[in-house]
Motif scaffolding. Structure first.
Motif, mmCIF file in Angstrom:
data_model
loop_
_atom_site.group_PDB
_atom_site.id
_atom_site.type_symbol
_atom_site.label_atom_id
_atom_site.label_comp_id
_atom_site.label_asym_id
_atom_site.label_seq_id
_atom_site.Cartn_x
_atom_site.Cartn_y
_atom_site.Cartn_z
ATOM 1 N N SER A 89 51.220 -40.423 -3.639
ATOM 2 C CA SER A 89 50.484 -39.374 -4.327
ATOM 3 C C SER A 89 48.990 -39.554 -4.103
ATOM 4 O O SER A 89 48.510 -40.679 -3.899
ATOM 5 C CB SER A 89 50.784 -39.405 -5.836
ATOM 6 O OG SER A 89 49.987 -38.456 -6.527
ATOM 7 N N THR A 90 48.264 -38.429 -4.144
ATOM 8 C CA THR A 90 46.799 -38.495 -4.082
ATOM 9 C C THR A 90 46.191 -38.627 -5.471
ATOM 10 O O THR A 90 44.976 -38.763 -5.595
ATOM 11 C CB THR A 90 46.231 -37.238 -3.396
ATOM 12 O OG1 THR A 90 46.709 -36.076 -4.072
ATOM 13 C CG2 THR A 90 46.637 -37.185 -1.928
ATOM 14 N N GLN A 91 47.014 -38.569 -6.510
ATOM 15 C CA GLN A 91 46.507 -38.832 -7.860
ATOM 16 C C GLN A 91 45.967 -40.248 -7.946
ATOM 17 O O GLN A 91 46.541 -41.171 -7.368
ATOM 18 C CB GLN A 91 47.612 -38.655 -8.899
ATOM 19 C CG GLN A 91 47.915 -37.218 -9.252
ATOM 20 C CD GLN A 91 48.799 -37.106 -10.489
ATOM 21 O OE1 GLN A 91 49.189 -38.104 -11.091
ATOM 22 N NE2 GLN A 91 49.133 -35.887 -10.858
ATOM 23 N N GLN A 92 44.889 -40.429 -8.670
ATOM 24 C CA GLN A 92 44.294 -41.745 -8.850
ATOM 25 C C GLN A 92 44.793 -42.344 -10.163
ATOM 26 O O GLN A 92 44.353 -41.957 -11.243
ATOM 27 C CB GLN A 92 42.766 -41.655 -8.838
ATOM 28 C CG GLN A 92 42.196 -41.107 -7.544
ATOM 29 C CD GLN A 92 42.573 -41.969 -6.349
ATOM 30 O OE1 GLN A 92 42.315 -43.178 -6.314
ATOM 31 N NE2 GLN A 92 43.190 -41.359 -5.342
ATOM 32 N N LEU A 93 45.747 -43.256 -10.052
ATOM 33 C CA LEU A 93 46.350 -43.883 -11.224
ATOM 34 C C LEU A 93 46.230 -45.400 -11.107
ATOM 35 O O LEU A 93 46.540 -45.971 -10.058
ATOM 36 C CB LEU A 93 47.835 -43.503 -11.329
ATOM 37 C CG LEU A 93 48.159 -42.012 -11.453
ATOM 38 C CD1 LEU A 93 49.658 -41.797 -11.332
ATOM 39 C CD2 LEU A 93 47.642 -41.459 -12.778
ATOM 40 N N ASN A 94 45.801 -46.032 -12.171
ATOM 41 C CA ASN A 94 45.725 -47.492 -12.193
ATOM 42 C C ASN A 94 47.054 -48.087 -12.625
ATOM 43 O O ASN A 94 47.856 -47.436 -13.310
ATOM 44 C CB ASN A 94 44.633 -47.955 -13.170
ATOM 45 C CG ASN A 94 43.251 -47.529 -12.751
ATOM 46 O OD1 ASN A 94 42.905 -47.598 -11.583
ATOM 47 N ND2 ASN A 94 42.455 -47.062 -13.707
ATOM 48 N N SER A 95 47.291 -49.332 -12.244
ATOM 49 C CA SER A 95 48.447 -50.049 -12.772
ATOM 50 C C SER A 95 48.352 -50.076 -14.291
ATOM 51 O O SER A 95 47.277 -50.253 -14.856
ATOM 52 C CB SER A 95 48.485 -51.481 -12.226
ATOM 53 O OG SER A 95 48.676 -51.474 -10.831
ATOM 54 N N GLY A 96 49.496 -49.877 -14.955
ATOM 55 C CA GLY A 96 49.510 -49.837 -16.412
ATOM 56 C C GLY A 96 49.296 -48.456 -16.992
ATOM 57 O O GLY A 96 49.297 -48.288 -18.217
ATOM 58 N N THR A 97 49.142 -47.429 -16.134
ATOM 59 C CA THR A 97 48.973 -46.057 -16.623
ATOM 60 C C THR A 97 50.324 -45.476 -17.023
ATOM 61 O O THR A 97 51.301 -45.579 -16.283
ATOM 62 C CB THR A 97 48.344 -45.164 -15.537
ATOM 63 O OG1 THR A 97 47.061 -45.696 -15.181
ATOM 64 C CG2 THR A 97 48.166 -43.740 -16.041
ATOM 65 N N MET A 98 50.385 -44.846 -18.192
ATOM 66 C CA MET A 98 51.621 -44.219 -18.650
ATOM 67 C C MET A 98 51.821 -42.882 -17.937
ATOM 68 O O MET A 98 50.895 -42.070 -17.873
ATOM 69 C CB MET A 98 51.567 -44.001 -20.159
ATOM 70 C CG MET A 98 51.325 -45.274 -20.945
ATOM 71 S SD MET A 98 51.171 -44.958 -22.726
ATOM 72 C CE MET A 98 50.188 -46.375 -23.237
ATOM 73 N N VAL A 99 53.010 -42.692 -17.381
ATOM 74 C CA VAL A 99 53.295 -41.496 -16.588
ATOM 75 C C VAL A 99 54.584 -40.864 -17.089
ATOM 76 O O VAL A 99 55.595 -41.552 -17.268
ATOM 77 C CB VAL A 99 53.418 -41.846 -15.089
ATOM 78 C CG1 VAL A 99 53.789 -40.617 -14.275
ATOM 79 C CG2 VAL A 99 52.111 -42.446 -14.574
ATOM 80 N N LYS A 100 54.553 -39.545 -17.269
ATOM 81 C CA LYS A 100 55.727 -38.832 -17.773
ATOM 82 C C LYS A 100 56.473 -38.090 -16.674
ATOM 83 O O LYS A 100 57.710 -38.032 -16.668
ATOM 84 C CB LYS A 100 55.307 -37.844 -18.867
ATOM 85 C CG LYS A 100 56.463 -37.107 -19.515
ATOM 86 C CD LYS A 100 55.976 -36.188 -20.624
ATOM 87 C CE LYS A 100 57.128 -35.450 -21.280
ATOM 88 N NZ LYS A 100 56.651 -34.543 -22.361
ATOM 89 N N THR A 101 55.733 -37.499 -15.736
ATOM 90 C CA THR A 101 56.373 -36.688 -14.700
ATOM 91 C C THR A 101 55.980 -37.171 -13.313
ATOM 92 O O THR A 101 54.882 -37.712 -13.110
ATOM 93 C CB THR A 101 55.991 -35.202 -14.847
ATOM 94 O OG1 THR A 101 54.564 -35.083 -14.794
ATOM 95 C CG2 THR A 101 56.494 -34.634 -16.149
ATOM 96 N N ALA A 102 56.863 -36.935 -12.344
ATOM 97 C CA ALA A 102 56.630 -37.366 -10.961
ATOM 98 C C ALA A 102 55.573 -36.480 -10.317
ATOM 99 O O ALA A 102 55.677 -35.254 -10.331
ATOM 100 C CB ALA A 102 57.934 -37.306 -10.174
#
Length: 231
Positions: free
Chosen positions: A159-172
């Motif tokens: 993904s091109t989304q910028q997410l850090n480790s430990g980020t809560m994610v609900k949808t793919a």
């Protein structure tokens, strides 16, 4: 006995080059089984240094944690207490928010007991490629006990989304692949920039479409046991 797990990702050079040029990150998530409701998976690892052959390696080394970060999409877990823990042990969070590991818990799970006077977020972390990061975030009320069993199921996606480790994610954020290592310690999948993820006709892998509710996929209710994939 400690089991080493390896998930290998194969890509052609042109795919690696295209992914990097477009700013794609490889994200990984890990499943758990728990009766606790309202939880979310968290980004287990994020990798921008992927190669034509990339190995994801883990040994089943766990920590349990407590946090004041409420469970909500895109929130990043900020731990206030954490400790190394094994299956069959319990993290007790006292009135001051400190965590102590004790024995006498459910044999095949990690237990979490909140003795603080306020609701908290709790969960387990697991080491992957030498780094320990949360794999789930669960709300827990005062004087409540929750149990969590880590599952050997890994969700991969670019993904091109910028997410850090430990980020809560609900949808793919994009189409991914869920790989089951319940009955095998080694699996291999491939990815192509045009055709996506592939594991042949293997029963241990399934495609996960973009916008799938991965909270429902990766936070499994033990009341509805999953059937392990064949090797």
């Amino acid at each position: 006995m400690i089991t080493s797990y390896t998930l290998n990702i194969m890509m052609e050079a042109k795919t690696v080059a295209a992914l990097r040029a477009s700013g794609y990150t490889l994200y990984g998530f890990k499943a758990v089984s728990t009766a606790a409701s309202g939880g979310m998976p968290t980004v287990w690892f994020d990798d921008t240094q992927y190669l034509q052959s990339t190995d994801i390696v883990w040994l089943g080394d766990y920590q349990a944690y407590a946090s004041h970060t409420s469970v909500r999409e895109n929130a990043i877990v900020m731990e206030t207490a954490s400790a190394d823990i094994s299956l069959g042990q319990m993290l007790v969070i006292d009135a001051n928010g400190n965590g102590t590991v004790k024995t006498g818990a459910s044999q095949n799970a990690i237990s979490l007991l909140n003795q603080a006077p306020q609701p908290l977020t709790t969960g387990i972390s697991e080491e992957v490629n030498g780094v320990v990061t949360p794999i789930c975030a669960l709300p827990i009320f005062p004087n409540m006990l929750e149990t969590v069993t880590p599952e050997e199921k890994i969700l991969l996606m670019f993904s091109t989304q910028q997410l850090n480790s430990g980020t809560m994610v609900k949808t793919a954020a994009s189409t991914g692949i869920l790989v089951d290592l319940t009955v095998a310690s080694c699996r291999s999948v491939s990815f192509d920039i045009n055709t996506g993820w592939d594991a042949g006709d293997a029963s241990w892998a399934q495609s996960v479409p973009a916008n799938t509710n991965i909270a429902g996929l990766l936070i499994e209710d033990p009341s509805y046991p999953q059937i392990a994939a064949n090797s």
